[in-house]
Write a protein that holds these residues in place. Structure first.
Motif, PDB file in Angstrom:
ATOM      1  N   PHE A 291       0.862  -1.187   0.000  1.00 42.22           N
ATOM      2  CA  PHE A 291       0.000   0.000   0.000  1.00 42.22           C
ATOM      3  C   PHE A 291       0.902   1.243   0.000  1.00 42.22           C
ATOM      4  O   PHE A 291       1.801   1.340   0.856  1.00 42.22           O
ATOM      5  CB  PHE A 291      -0.864   0.044   1.260  1.00 42.22           C
ATOM      6  CG  PHE A 291      -1.945  -1.002   1.301  1.00 42.22           C
ATOM      7  CD1 PHE A 291      -3.225  -0.704   0.828  1.00 42.22           C
ATOM      8  CD2 PHE A 291      -1.706  -2.267   1.825  1.00 42.22           C
ATOM      9  CE1 PHE A 291      -4.239  -1.655   0.891  1.00 42.22           C
ATOM     10  CE2 PHE A 291      -2.722  -3.219   1.881  1.00 42.22           C
ATOM     11  CZ  PHE A 291      -3.982  -2.917   1.417  1.00 42.22           C
ATOM     12  N   ALA A 292       0.664   2.171  -0.883  1.00 43.91           N
ATOM     13  CA  ALA A 292       1.530   3.350  -0.936  1.00 43.91           C
ATOM     14  C   ALA A 292       0.775   4.544  -1.505  1.00 43.91           C
ATOM     15  O   ALA A 292      -0.267   4.392  -2.157  1.00 43.91           O
ATOM     16  CB  ALA A 292       2.759   3.057  -1.800  1.00 43.91           C
ATOM     17  N   THR A 293       1.308   5.732  -1.239  1.00 48.74           N
ATOM     18  CA  THR A 293       0.739   6.929  -1.870  1.00 48.74           C
ATOM     19  C   THR A 293       1.079   6.905  -3.358  1.00 48.74           C
ATOM     20  O   THR A 293       2.016   6.229  -3.797  1.00 48.74           O
ATOM     21  CB  THR A 293       1.334   8.207  -1.256  1.00 48.74           C
ATOM     22  OG1 THR A 293       2.744   8.224  -1.544  1.00 48.74           O
ATOM     23  CG2 THR A 293       1.109   8.268   0.257  1.00 48.74           C
ATOM     24  N   HIS A 294       0.330   7.674  -4.118  1.00 46.93           N
ATOM     25  CA  HIS A 294       0.618   7.780  -5.549  1.00 46.93           C
ATOM     26  C   HIS A 294       2.058   8.262  -5.755  1.00 46.93           C
ATOM     27  O   HIS A 294       2.775   7.758  -6.615  1.00 46.93           O
ATOM     28  CB  HIS A 294      -0.368   8.745  -6.207  1.00 46.93           C
ATOM     29  CG  HIS A 294      -1.746   8.156  -6.399  1.00 46.93           C
ATOM     30  ND1 HIS A 294      -2.402   7.423  -5.438  1.00 46.93           N
ATOM     31  CD2 HIS A 294      -2.593   8.205  -7.462  1.00 46.93           C
ATOM     32  CE1 HIS A 294      -3.587   7.048  -5.905  1.00 46.93           C
ATOM     33  NE2 HIS A 294      -3.731   7.507  -7.136  1.00 46.93           N
ATOM     34  N   ALA A 295       2.477   9.253  -4.934  1.00 48.86           N
ATOM     35  CA  ALA A 295       3.835   9.805  -5.092  1.00 48.86           C
ATOM     36  C   ALA A 295       4.885   8.725  -4.875  1.00 48.86           C
ATOM     37  O   ALA A 295       5.857   8.630  -5.644  1.00 48.86           O
ATOM     38  CB  ALA A 295       4.045  10.960  -4.116  1.00 48.86           C
ATOM     39  N   ASP A 296       4.712   7.890  -3.847  1.00 46.12           N
ATOM     40  CA  ASP A 296       5.719   6.856  -3.577  1.00 46.12           C
ATOM     41  C   ASP A 296       5.735   5.797  -4.667  1.00 46.12           C
ATOM     42  O   ASP A 296       6.796   5.255  -5.009  1.00 46.12           O
ATOM     43  CB  ASP A 296       5.471   6.220  -2.200  1.00 46.12           C
ATOM     44  CG  ASP A 296       5.945   7.135  -1.072  1.00 46.12           C
ATOM     45  OD1 ASP A 296       6.695   8.097  -1.352  1.00 46.12           O
ATOM     46  OD2 ASP A 296       5.556   6.896   0.090  1.00 46.12           O
ATOM     47  N   ILE A 297       4.576   5.465  -5.199  1.00 50.48           N
ATOM     48  CA  ILE A 297       4.534   4.490  -6.296  1.00 50.48           C
ATOM     49  C   ILE A 297       5.242   5.050  -7.517  1.00 50.48           C
ATOM     50  O   ILE A 297       6.042   4.366  -8.165  1.00 50.48           O
ATOM     51  CB  ILE A 297       3.073   4.102  -6.603  1.00 50.48           C
ATOM     52  CG1 ILE A 297       2.578   3.158  -5.500  1.00 50.48           C
ATOM     53  CG2 ILE A 297       2.951   3.444  -7.977  1.00 50.48           C
ATOM     54  CD1 ILE A 297       1.099   2.876  -5.517  1.00 50.48           C
ATOM     55  N   VAL A 298       4.997   6.314  -7.815  1.00 47.83           N
ATOM     56  CA  VAL A 298       5.637   6.925  -8.975  1.00 47.83           C
ATOM     57  C   VAL A 298       7.160   7.002  -8.773  1.00 47.83           C
ATOM     58  O   VAL A 298       7.935   6.697  -9.676  1.00 47.83           O
ATOM     59  CB  VAL A 298       5.050   8.333  -9.248  1.00 47.83           C
ATOM     60  CG1 VAL A 298       5.905   9.097 -10.236  1.00 47.83           C
ATOM     61  CG2 VAL A 298       3.618   8.198  -9.760  1.00 47.83           C
ATOM     62  N   ARG A 299       7.592   7.385  -7.577  1.00 49.69           N
ATOM     63  CA  ARG A 299       9.037   7.432  -7.315  1.00 49.69           C
ATOM     64  C   ARG A 299       9.656   6.051  -7.533  1.00 49.69           C
ATOM     65  O   ARG A 299      10.736   5.918  -8.104  1.00 49.69           O
ATOM     66  CB  ARG A 299       9.297   7.890  -5.864  1.00 49.69           C
ATOM     67  CG  ARG A 299       9.078   9.374  -5.657  1.00 49.69           C
ATOM     68  CD  ARG A 299       9.552   9.824  -4.266  1.00 49.69           C
ATOM     69  NE  ARG A 299       9.109  11.187  -3.997  1.00 49.69           N
ATOM     70  CZ  ARG A 299       8.077  11.505  -3.202  1.00 49.69           C
ATOM     71  NH1 ARG A 299       7.415  10.568  -2.548  1.00 49.69           N
ATOM     72  NH2 ARG A 299       7.729  12.773  -3.043  1.00 49.69           N
ATOM     73  N   TYR A 300       8.943   5.023  -7.070  1.00 51.05           N
ATOM     74  CA  TYR A 300       9.487   3.672  -7.192  1.00 51.05           C
ATOM     75  C   TYR A 300       9.570   3.237  -8.654  1.00 51.05           C
ATOM     76  O   TYR A 300      10.620   2.735  -9.097  1.00 51.05           O
ATOM     77  CB  TYR A 300       8.642   2.683  -6.381  1.00 51.05           C
ATOM     78  CG  TYR A 300       9.209   1.293  -6.449  1.00 51.05           C
ATOM     79  CD1 TYR A 300      10.312   0.931  -5.676  1.00 51.05           C
ATOM     80  CD2 TYR A 300       8.687   0.344  -7.327  1.00 51.05           C
ATOM     81  CE1 TYR A 300      10.868  -0.333  -5.772  1.00 51.05           C
ATOM     82  CE2 TYR A 300       9.238  -0.926  -7.420  1.00 51.05           C
ATOM     83  CZ  TYR A 300      10.328  -1.267  -6.646  1.00 51.05           C
ATOM     84  OH  TYR A 300      10.882  -2.517  -6.747  1.00 51.05           O
TER      85      TYR A 300
END
Ligand SMILES: [Zn+2]
Length: 305
Positions: A291-300
Motif C-alpha cells: 500500500f503506498a501513496t501515488h507519489a511513492d509508487i511513482v518514485r518507485y
C-alpha cells in the motif's frame, strides 16, 4: 518557458472525416502514453501495489460552475465534517497510506483537515483552484491557477505537492506542458493503461509519469445523484464492492497496480464506508501487497524502470 503549439484546429469548412492525416494525427499525438513503467517486483518483493486516493472536492463541486445552492454545499460540507474523518479513521486502523487531491479553495476552507491528512502520513496533491475545468480556461489562466494551487497547498500543509489530478480529469492541450514546466513528478488523470507510463507530448518523452485512473474505479460513477434529473445511483454498494474487488484481484494476479479514486462526499456514508474497509481487508489477506501513496509508487517505478 515558451508554450508548445497546440494541435492544429481544423478549418471550419472541413468536417472530421475530411481532415488530412497530419491534422488528426497531430491531435492524437499531442498527449500520448509512452513507455510502460511496470517494475518486475514491488518494494520488499511485493507482487502488487495498491494506490488509494480521495478527491476532497467538498463545496467546490457546486462553486466551480458558479453555483450557490446551499443544499448542495451542505453535501460538500458533509465531505469535510463526516467523510474525511471516517476515511482517515479506517486508513489509520489498517495502517494504509493514501493520496488526497485537494482544490486550493478547499485547502483554504479546511486547512486543519489538510494538516491532519499530512500528519497521518498521507499525500496531498494538486486538484485545481476551485475544481475549474481546464479545457475551457484561457491557457494563461490555467497556468496561473495550477501554479497558485501548488503554492496554497504548500503553504497550508508545509509540503510542496509533487503530483496533480486535474479536476474532473479534464485535460486542456496545455495541461501537460504546465505540469512538466512546474517540475511535477506525475499526473493522475488519464486512462491509457493499467500500469504507470511516461507521458509523451508531440512524440517526445516529457519525464512526467502518469499513474492512470479509470471511471470504472471511481465511486462517483456509481453513487452520484441529481435531484432534478433522472440521475440516480444505479449500482448497489455490493455491486460497487464487487467491481473494485475484481479490479484488485486481477491486478494481484498480474503482479500489477490497483488504483482507486473515491470522494469523501460519496463513499463517506454509513452504508458505504464498509466498501473501503472490506477492500483493504481483502487486499491485506493476500501476501505481498504494497500500500503506498501515488507519489511513492511513482518514485518507485521511475527508479526501477
Ligand atoms: Zn474532484
Amino acid at each position: 518557458m515558451a508554450l508548445r503549439p497546440v494541435p492544429v484546429t481544423p478549418p471550419a469548412d472541413l468536417e472530421p472525416w475530411q481532415w488530412p492525416e497530419p491534422q488528426w494525427r497531430a491531435i492524437v499525438e499531442h498527449v500520448r502514453a509512452g513507455r510502460t513503467l511496470r517494475p518486475e517486483r514491488w518494494p520488499g518483493g511485493a507482487r502488487c501495489a495498491v494506490a488509494l486516493s480521495f478527491d476532497s472536492d467538498h463545496e467546490t463541486n457546486e462553486l466551480r460552475d458558479g453555483g450557490k445552492s446551499i443544499g448542495r454545499m451542505s453535501q460538500g460540507q458533509y465531505g469535510a465534517r463526516q467523510g474525511v474523518p471516517r476515511i482517515l479513521d479506517v486508513l489509520k486502523r489498517h495502517s494504509v497510506p493514501a493520496s488526497f487531491y485537494v482544490p486550493a479553495v478547499v485547502a483554504t476552507l479546511y486547512p486543519d483537515e489538510q494538516r491532519r491528512v499530512v500528519a497521518e502520513g498521507h499525500e496531498v496533491g494538486i486538484h485545481g483552484w476551485i475544481h475549474e475545468r481546464n479545457s475551457i480556461l484561457p491557457p494563461a489562466d490555467e497556468r496561473d491557477l495550477q501554479m497558485r494551487s501548488a503554492d496554497v497547498l504548500e503553504k497550508v500543509t508545509g509540503v510542496r505537492p509533487v503530483g496533480i489530478r486535474t479536476p474532473s480529469w479534464d485535460f486542456s492541450p496545455e495541461t501537460l506542458a504546465i505540469t512538466r514546466d512546474m517540475g511535477l513528478l506525475y499526473d493522475s488523470s488519464l486512462m491509457a493503461d493499467v500500469d504507470c507510463y511516461e507521458l509523451e507530448m508531440d512524440g517526445e518523452p516529457t519525464g512526467v509519469v502518469e499513474l492512470p485512473v479509470e471511471w470504472i474505479r471511481d465511486d462517483a460513477v456509481y453513487f452520484a445523484m441529481n435531484r432534478f434529473s433522472a440521475l440516480r445511483p444505479y449500482t448497489p454498494p455490493e455491486g460497487v464492492f464487487d467491481i473494485f474487488r475484481r479490479e484488485f484481484d486481477a491486478a494481484y494476479a498480474e503482479g500489477g497496480l490497483f488504483q482507486l479514486t473515491m470522494h469523501p462526499h460519496m463513499i463517506g456514508y454509513r452504508s458505504r464506508m464498509w466498501i473501503l474497509e472490506e477492500l483493504i481487508r481483502h487486499a491485506r489477506a493476500h501476501e505481498g501487497v504494497w500500500f503506498a501513496t501515488h507519489a511513492d509508487i511513482v518514485r518507485y517505478v521511475k527508479a526501477a524502470c
